[in-house]
Design a protein around this motif. Structure first.
Motif, short mmCIF file in Angstrom:
data_model
loop_
_atom_site.label_atom_id
_atom_site.label_comp_id
_atom_site.label_asym_id
_atom_site.label_seq_id
_atom_site.Cartn_x
_atom_site.Cartn_y
_atom_site.Cartn_z
N GLU A 123 7.33 4.52 -2.66
CA GLU A 123 6.33 4.54 -1.59
C GLU A 123 6.76 5.46 -0.46
OE1 GLU A 123 4.16 0.21 -2.13
OE2 GLU A 123 5.87 0.34 -0.76
N ASP A 124 8.05 5.48 -0.16
CA ASP A 124 8.54 6.42 0.86
C ASP A 124 8.32 7.86 0.40
OD1 ASP A 124 9.35 4.39 2.54
OD2 ASP A 124 11.47 4.51 1.97
N TYR B 116 6.17 9.08 -2.05
CA TYR B 116 4.76 9.43 -2.23
C TYR B 116 3.93 9.24 -0.96
CZ TYR B 116 5.30 9.67 -7.33
OH TYR B 116 5.66 10.01 -8.60
N GLU B 117 4.49 8.51 0.00
CA GLU B 117 3.79 8.22 1.25
C GLU B 117 2.47 7.48 1.03
OE1 GLU B 117 3.52 11.93 3.40
OE2 GLU B 117 5.65 11.83 3.95
N LYS B 118 2.50 6.60 0.04
CA LYS B 118 1.35 5.72 -0.20
C LYS B 118 1.83 4.51 -0.98
CE LYS B 118 -0.45 7.73 -4.44
NZ LYS B 118 -1.63 8.30 -5.10
N GLU B 119 0.99 3.49 -1.01
CA GLU B 119 1.35 2.25 -1.70
C GLU B 119 1.37 2.45 -3.22
OE1 GLU B 119 -0.01 -2.43 -1.98
OE2 GLU B 119 -1.19 -1.05 -0.77
N ILE B 120 2.38 1.88 -3.83
CA ILE B 120 2.48 1.86 -5.29
C ILE B 120 2.14 0.43 -5.72
CG2 ILE B 120 3.98 2.14 -7.30
CD1 ILE B 120 3.56 4.75 -5.70
N HIS B 121 1.10 0.26 -6.48
CA HIS B 121 0.67 -1.07 -6.90
C HIS B 121 1.50 -1.57 -8.08
CE1 HIS B 121 -2.77 -1.02 -4.24
NE2 HIS B 121 -2.96 0.24 -4.60
#
Length: 92
Positions: free
Chosen positions: A31-32, A34-39
C-alpha cells in the motif's frame, strides 16, 4: 517468473525484503508503494498462487496469523529476474 503478474513479482520482492512477514505486513508495504489500498481479495489469492507455484512457503505463526518466506526456487527466480533486468537497465 515470466508467467507472474507484476503484482505477484512485487509480492515476492516484499517477502524477500522482510523476515517472515505476515499478510498484513506485506499488505501495508505494498500500500505504501502503490499509494492505494490493497484489498484482501487481491492479496491472499495472489499469495496462494505463489505458494502453489512453489515460489513461496506459507507457515503458521498462530491460529490466525500466517507468515510467508521465499523458497529456494523463489530466490533463484528473483536473482534470474534481476540479472535479466540488469542487461537492459543500467542506472550508472
Amino acid at each position: 517468473m515470466y508467467d507472474l503478474t507484476g503484482f505477484q513479482r512485487d509480492l515476492m520482492y516484499v517477502i524477500a525484503g522482510q523476515e517472515e512477514p505476515h499478510g498484513l505486513a506485506i499488505k501495508e508495504e505494498l500500500e505504501d508503494y502503490y499509494e492505494k489500498e490493497i484489498h484482501h481479495g487481491r492479496l491472499y489469492p495472489n499469495l496462494d498462487t505463489l505458494v502453489e507455484k512453489g515460489l513461496v512457503e506459507k507457515g503458521q505463526r498462530d491460529k490466525r496469523t500466517n507468515f510467508y518466506t521465499l523458497t529456494r526456487r523463489g530466490r533463484r527466480e528473483i536473482e534470474a529476474r534481476r540479472e535479466w533486468e540488469g542487461r537492459y537497465v543500467d542506472l550508472e
